[in-house]
Design an enzyme around this catalytic site. Structure first.
Site, PDB file in Angstrom:
ATOM      1  N   GLU A  43       0.854  -1.282  -0.090  1.00  0.00           N
ATOM      2  CA  GLU A  43       0.128  -0.013   0.064  1.00  0.00           C
ATOM      3  C   GLU A  43       0.796   1.111  -0.103  1.00  0.00           C
ATOM      4  O   GLU A  43       1.972   1.330   0.759  1.00  0.00           O
ATOM      5  CB  GLU A  43      -0.969   0.066   1.282  1.00  0.00           C
ATOM      6  CG  GLU A  43      -1.790   1.229   1.429  1.00  0.00           C
ATOM      7  CD  GLU A  43      -2.673   1.171   2.500  1.00  0.00           C
ATOM      8  OE1 GLU A  43      -3.658   1.964   2.599  1.00  0.00           O
ATOM      9  OE2 GLU A  43      -2.397   0.315   3.749  1.00  0.00           O
ATOM     10  N   LYS A 112      -9.469   2.248  -2.371  1.00  0.00           N
ATOM     11  CA  LYS A 112     -10.040   1.743  -0.808  1.00  0.00           C
ATOM     12  C   LYS A 112     -11.343   2.267  -0.582  1.00  0.00           C
ATOM     13  O   LYS A 112     -11.737   3.397  -0.477  1.00  0.00           O
ATOM     14  CB  LYS A 112      -8.738   2.365   0.130  1.00  0.00           C
ATOM     15  CG  LYS A 112      -8.813   1.634   1.325  1.00  0.00           C
ATOM     16  CD  LYS A 112      -7.499   2.187   2.321  1.00  0.00           C
ATOM     17  CE  LYS A 112      -7.446   1.606   3.484  1.00  0.00           C
ATOM     18  NZ  LYS A 112      -6.200   2.340   4.208  1.00  0.00           N
ATOM     19  N   CYS A 153      -5.741  -2.800   2.635  1.00  0.00           N
ATOM     20  CA  CYS A 153      -5.275  -2.745   4.130  1.00  0.00           C
ATOM     21  C   CYS A 153      -6.758  -2.633   5.024  1.00  0.00           C
ATOM     22  O   CYS A 153      -7.366  -3.836   5.188  1.00  0.00           O
ATOM     23  CB  CYS A 153      -4.656  -1.322   4.396  1.00  0.00           C
ATOM     24  SG  CYS A 153      -3.817  -1.282   5.880  1.00  0.00           S
TER      25      CYS A 153
END
Length: 276
Positions: A43, A112, A153
């Site tokens: 990331e 995300k 994440c």
């Protein structure tokens, strides 16, 4: 899913974008030279993971970073998940992962979905939403390796996202990440293993290496998990590349032995698998 070799590049990230790109290309080349057909980066691999940096390092697509990633994927004939970078689109900035095929074509983009906004007593404070906009898509793509989903994440904290990917056919989910030193030791590995177990899929957690002098200290410890929840590749906090020989038959074998997917009571809780 077919059998193939997978690599995760746990790279050290600096405040020099060009050096980060060069380092990632170098590690990707090494991974491909060792037989990897799919390579995964961490990331925010082209700049520090710091909200103060996202705006100044952000790129529209295609940009400096994505052009380099497209080029190396085509040159090596590999699939490449280029971790994530700050992506600017109009007036908005996203935390975005680009997935490239063997010809260097971008075949999926994941923004995300769940932004990392936390304030832990005596621990980590971070608020991505100060700068970033959340994405809305459940990202899944069919390849000649298998059906591959993508998260980033903090997405791993939300089992609904992975259940939807699984019910739509995901056999593996790639998760570029940057867990921190507060939550990482407690939650990183177990989150990956539980998502793999719940959905009987491969989970690939690709972190950046740890830099104790950075404003945000990554827990690192990249992991590759199989559908039984077993760790098939791991590393520590240092810069490194880990590899796993993916046995594509493992998914069917596990699902036959422990038929969780077949036993889903969709007649009672199908709403958990629907998108509105």
């Amino acid at each position: 899913m077919k059998d193939f070799k997978l690599a995760v590049c746990q790279m050290a990230v600096t405040d020099d974008k060009q050096k980060n790109i060069e380092k990632s290309v170098c590690m990707i080349r090494e991974a491909a030279a060792n037989g990897a057909e799919l390579v995964v980066l961490p990331e925010i691999f082209n700049c520090p993971y710091d909200t103060k940096c996202f705006s100044s390092y952000a790129e529209s697509y295609p940009g400096l970073t994505s052009n380099a990633m497209m080029g190396i994927a085509k040159d090596l004939g590999i699939y490449l998940l280029a971790g994530s970078i700050p992506e600017i689109d109009g007036s908005k900035i996203y935390n975005t992962a680009y997935f490239y095929d063997r010809n260097g074509h971008m075949i999926a983009r994941h923004r995300k979905m769940h932004l990392f906004d936390i304030d832990i007593d005596g621990g980590q404070y971070f608020k991505e939403s100060d700068v970033l906009t959340p994405g809305d898509d459940f990202t899944l793509v069919n390849t000649d390796l298998g059906c591959i989903g993508i998260g980033i994440c903090y997405d791993v904290r939300f089992p609904e996202y992975f259940r939807i990917l699984s019910t739509r056919g995901a056999e593996m989910v790639l998760l570029p990440a940057a867990f921190n030193m507060t939550t990482g030791p407690l939650h990183w590995e177990i989150s990956l293993r539980v998502r793999a177990l719940d959905n009987q899929i491969f989970m690939v957690g690709a972190s950046s290496a740890r830099d104790v002098n950075s404003s945000y200290v990554s827990y690192a410890n990249s992991r590759i998990i199989d559908p039984w929840g077993s760790i098939i590749a791991r590393t520590d906090e240092k810069e490194s590349i880990i590899y796993a020989d993916i046995d594509g038959s493992k998914i069917e074998s596990v699902r036959n032995q422990l038929p969780l997917i077949k036993h889903l009571r969709k007649d009672r809780y199908n709403l958990a698998c629907e998108v509105r």
